[in-house]
Write an enzyme that holds these catalytic residues in place. Structure first.
Site, short mmCIF file in Angstrom:
data_model
loop_
_atom_site.label_atom_id
_atom_site.label_comp_id
_atom_site.label_asym_id
_atom_site.label_seq_id
_atom_site.Cartn_x
_atom_site.Cartn_y
_atom_site.Cartn_z
N HIS A 208 0.87 -1.17 0.00
CA HIS A 208 0.00 0.00 0.00
C HIS A 208 0.91 1.22 0.00
CE1 HIS A 208 -3.58 2.39 1.54
NE2 HIS A 208 -2.56 3.21 1.68
N ARG A 292 -9.12 14.40 3.00
CA ARG A 292 -8.99 14.96 4.35
C ARG A 292 -7.55 14.83 4.80
NH1 ARG A 292 -8.14 10.02 6.59
NH2 ARG A 292 -9.42 8.34 5.76
P1 ADP Z 1 -10.65 1.27 2.92
O1 ADP Z 1 -11.15 2.50 2.21
O2 ADP Z 1 -11.75 0.51 3.61
O3 ADP Z 1 -9.46 1.53 3.79
P2 ADP Z 1 -9.00 0.44 0.68
O4 ADP Z 1 -9.62 0.39 -0.67
O5 ADP Z 1 -8.17 1.64 0.99
O6 ADP Z 1 -10.15 0.26 1.78
O7 ADP Z 1 -8.12 -0.86 0.96
C1 ADP Z 1 -7.56 -1.10 2.23
C2 ADP Z 1 -6.52 -2.22 2.13
O8 ADP Z 1 -7.12 -3.41 1.63
C3 ADP Z 1 -5.36 -1.94 1.18
O9 ADP Z 1 -4.34 -1.20 1.77
C4 ADP Z 1 -4.93 -3.37 0.83
O10 ADP Z 1 -4.17 -3.93 1.88
C5 ADP Z 1 -6.24 -4.13 0.77
N1 ADP Z 1 -6.77 -4.12 -0.60
C6 ADP Z 1 -7.56 -3.19 -1.17
N2 ADP Z 1 -7.84 -3.49 -2.46
C7 ADP Z 1 -7.23 -4.66 -2.71
C8 ADP Z 1 -7.14 -5.52 -3.86
N3 ADP Z 1 -7.77 -5.23 -5.01
N4 ADP Z 1 -6.41 -6.66 -3.75
C9 ADP Z 1 -5.80 -6.99 -2.60
N5 ADP Z 1 -5.83 -6.24 -1.50
C10 ADP Z 1 -6.54 -5.08 -1.53
#
Ligand code: ADP
Length: 456
Positions: A208, A292
């Protein structure tokens, strides 16, 4: 510039915003719930006002309570912090309708970026690669199945109004998809009041990495580098750092420059964060934008010297950015540790109670953002964040070495915390090498870290 800002949040971020107001010479009023009467920001504020009972719905999430508090205390702006109403376009609009400024993007910008499914499509049109996924929101189960087959299993079901890792579910087969959809829908409805879902291809091993941007009202924007937030537990960030150890200099430049160009073109305004997943081959895919200030913003402050909260306030007041990309110089390496009141050994159960002792660490490059003091009563109603330890060093090994010293000095007594858990992370070979992915903690089952932290 504003004259007086109402801080409509709590904990460490209320204190952080208060500090920014003070350094800008702006007055500040802290809005607090009955459970937060004795918090540090309330004690330090020029003025504080109770906005309701402990229950967030009737205080920190109550637009009428917050707006009337702002009006009676003579404020001309509201800072929502993070969480609560910080990305709520209806609240931003109501704030404006009452003649107050909302410190964040204008309501129409918040609305444009409110849906994760819609934002994916918008930013793809502006040149950002996205994780392969469904075209917009899922209409029904049949549509979901057709889209999942087209994308290819495994897929991740995601709530379009999502946040905090809630309501997401990875499914490997059509049957799992069928079972998962109603669960995700009801979780999303419960958590966000919106049950629309979309699908993304599941990226097995990913990092991430997120880009911090600042864009003024006149379309001038800069990026302030990236943060790596791959140390996560159940999709929630635990440790964040900048720069990312995952990408080399040219790849970082491509990511950061692509992100700022896309959001400026899409009409973004204020501070914001574009989140990406980086796959094994170093390819980045945009996943979402946070409109934000984020919990982990101090990491960026430590490597850039820019006060992100002050910038956010200046821009909301209509000031031009006043500098360009070349003026943003990033130096060294910073790591942030989220210090939580949680019992790692018992499935990270959140803790409440009285802090009997609090001694923050010190020394070069060490910063502790926390609202704690000895005698502070941690209320059970909100999140378990006790504060954030941020450590800077000229390079990553130096930052890690200083972090060990700082975590060793940090004393929080009276509550069970995750301090020892952080020390165990610093000893993990994959962390030290910088080769970890987002499943580092979940894969080894935090058990290995729990055992490690119990020993230390
Ligand atoms: P939220 O808005 O609920 O925090 P995110 O879309 O930012 O959700 O995703 C949070 C985490 O979930 C990411 O940092 C990653 O670890 C995991 N994640 C999100 N999308 C994927 C994906 N397509 N494949 C694998 N892991 C994912």
């Amino acid at each position: 510039m504003f004259e007086r800002i109402l801080i409509a949040n709590r904990g460490e971020i209320a204190l952080r915003i208060l500090r920014a107001c003070r350094s800008l010479g702006v007055g500040a009023v802290v809005a607090y719930s009955e459970a937060d009467r004795e918090t540090r920001a309330v004690r330090l504020a020029d003025e504080a006002i109770c906005i309701g009972p402990a229950e967030a719905k009737r205080s920190y999430l109550s637009a009428p309570a917050i707006l009337s508090a702002a009006i009676v205390t003579g404020c001309d702006a509201v800072h929502p912090g993070y969480g609560f109403l910080s990305e709520d376009d209806a609240f931003a609009e109501m704030t404006r309708a009452h003649g107050l400024a909302f410190i964040g993007p204008p309501p129409d910008v918040l609305e444009r970026f409110a849906s994760k499914a819609g934002t994916r499509q918008l930013l793809e049109r502006h040149g950002l690669p996205i994780v392969p996924g469904s075209e917009g929101m899922l209409r029904d189960d049949e549509h979901a199945l057709a889209e999942a087959e087209r994308i290819g299993f495994p897929v991740l079901i995601k709530p379009s109004a999502g946040g905090g890792g809630r309501g997401m579910r990875m499914v490997r087969t059509p049957r799992e998809l069928q079972q998962g959809l109603p669960i995700c829908r009801s979780e999303a409805r419960g958590a966000f009041g919106d049950d629309s879902l979309y699908l993304e291809k599941w990226l097995e091993e990913n990092r991430h990495v997120e880009v911090q941007v600042i864009v003024d009202r006149y379309g001038n924007g800069v990026h302030v580098g990236e943060r790596d937030c791959s140390v996560q537990r159940r999709h929630q960030k635990v440790v964040e750092e900048s720069p990312t150890p995952a990408l080399d200099e040219p790849a970082r430049r491509v990511l950061n420059e692509g992100a700022i160009a896309a959001v400026v073109a899409a009409g973004y305004e204020n501070v914001g964060t574009l989140e990406f997943l980086v796959d094994r081959d170093g390819r980045s895919y945009f996943i979402e934008i946070n409109c934000r200030i984020q919990v982990e913003h101090p990491v960026t402050e430590m490597v850039s010297g820019i006060d992100m909260v002050a910038e956010q306030i200046r821009i909301a007041a209509g000031e031009p950015l006043g500098y360009s990309q070349a003026d943003v110089q990033l130096r060294g390496h910073a790591i942030e540790f989220r210090i939580n009141a949680e019992d790692v050994a018992h499935d990270f159960r959140p803790q409440a109670g009285t802090v009997s002792a609090f001694v923050p660490p010190g020394g070069p490059g060490v910063r502790m953002d926390s609202h704690l003091y000895a005698g502070y009563e941690m209320p059970p109603y909100y999140d378990s964040l006790l504060g954030k330890l941020i450590v800077w060093g000229p390079d990553r090994p130096a930052a890690i070495a200083r972090s060990k010293v700082a975590l060793g000095e940090l004393v929080v007594e009276g509550l069970i915390t995750n301090i020892a858990f952080h020390r165990a992370i610093l000893d993990n070979p994959a962390f030290v090498e910088g080769s970890f992915t987002t499943n580092l903690l979940d894969r080894v089952g935090s058990a290995a870290f729990v055992a490690g932290s119990a020993r230390s």
